[in-house]
Design an enzyme around this catalytic site. Structure first.
Site, mmCIF file in Angstrom:
data_model
loop_
_atom_site.group_PDB
_atom_site.id
_atom_site.type_symbol
_atom_site.label_atom_id
_atom_site.label_comp_id
_atom_site.label_asym_id
_atom_site.label_seq_id
_atom_site.Cartn_x
_atom_site.Cartn_y
_atom_site.Cartn_z
ATOM 1 N N CYS A 92 0.900 -1.131 -0.095
ATOM 2 C CA CYS A 92 0.005 -0.192 0.138
ATOM 3 C C CYS A 92 0.842 1.233 -0.026
ATOM 4 O O CYS A 92 1.764 1.288 0.820
ATOM 5 C CB CYS A 92 -0.911 -0.011 1.002
ATOM 6 S SG CYS A 92 -1.935 1.409 1.430
ATOM 7 N N GLU A 135 -8.662 -0.933 -2.807
ATOM 8 C CA GLU A 135 -8.732 0.461 -2.893
ATOM 9 C C GLU A 135 -10.359 0.741 -2.407
ATOM 10 O O GLU A 135 -10.657 1.873 -2.015
ATOM 11 C CB GLU A 135 -8.627 0.735 -4.299
ATOM 12 C CG GLU A 135 -7.375 0.612 -5.112
ATOM 13 C CD GLU A 135 -6.191 1.120 -4.274
ATOM 14 O OE1 GLU A 135 -6.383 2.163 -3.657
ATOM 15 O OE2 GLU A 135 -5.010 0.425 -4.259
ATOM 16 N N HIS A 138 -10.166 1.459 1.123
ATOM 17 C CA HIS A 138 -9.626 2.950 1.484
ATOM 18 C C HIS A 138 -10.955 3.681 1.595
ATOM 19 O O HIS A 138 -11.014 4.824 2.432
ATOM 20 C CB HIS A 138 -8.688 3.330 0.284
ATOM 21 C CG HIS A 138 -7.477 2.806 0.545
ATOM 22 N ND1 HIS A 138 -6.626 3.043 1.892
ATOM 23 C CD2 HIS A 138 -6.460 2.285 -0.252
ATOM 24 C CE1 HIS A 138 -5.458 2.702 1.775
ATOM 25 N NE2 HIS A 138 -5.167 2.066 0.460
#
Ligand SMILES: [Zn+2]
Length: 164
Positions: A92, A135, A138
């Site tokens: 990441c 993603e 996130h």
């Protein structure tokens, strides 16, 4: 070029609101281009907007070797997933140098809007599936550290230190 925000910045712990194409807070096409350039500059294969401090519900995915394939995913969602779990290594950009195996579904069907606001649908498997889910996490304020045990995380962090 946008600046990558490292953990534990608050925005990485924030659930990001839906992107409103009728009243955009930022130009979606410019955002896509800036995000892809930033991702490639850091040798990444995925980057979420809150990782560059922008509160927009979108991420980009793609590989430097095939720049034409890079694209943005606005308001992404998983509409179906296959139960089989794959345990592959993840990194990441907000956690430089840390790599850890994370269990995730092997295959998903996903929907999203492109930078023009058009809805798209596709299936993803392998690393694309893994990247999409990383993603999407996130944008929910979830980081990959949350997906492993404390012990497994501690071991991954220790390995990073040894590499220096
Ligand atoms: Zn990440």
């Amino acid at each position: 070029m946008l600046k990558i925000v490292n953990f534990p910045a608050t925005i990485l712990r924030t659930k990001i609101d839906e992107f409103d194409f009728d009243n955009p807070s930022i130009d979606p096409i410019e955002l896509e281009q800036a995000m892809i350039a930033t991702m490639f500059a850091h040798d990444g294969i995925g980057l979420a907007a809150n990782q560059v401090g922008i509160s927009a519900r979108m991420f980009v995915m793609g590989h430097k070797d095939n720049p034409e394939s890079a694209q943005a995913f606005f308001n992404p969602m998983v509409v179906a997933s296959i139960d089989t779990i794959e345990d592959l290594e993840e990194g990441c950009l907000s956690f430089p140098g840390i790599y850890v195996n994370i269990k995730r579904p092997k295959k998903i069907k996903a929907r999203w809007q492109n930078s023009k606001g058009e809805w798209q649908e596709s299936e993803f498997d392998g690393y694309n599936c893994k990247c999409f889910l990383h993603e999407l996490d996130h944008l929910e304020g979830i980081v990959f550290q949350d997906r492993v045990s404390t012990l497994k995380w501690a071991m991954a962090v220790k390995k990073t230190k040894k590499r220096k």
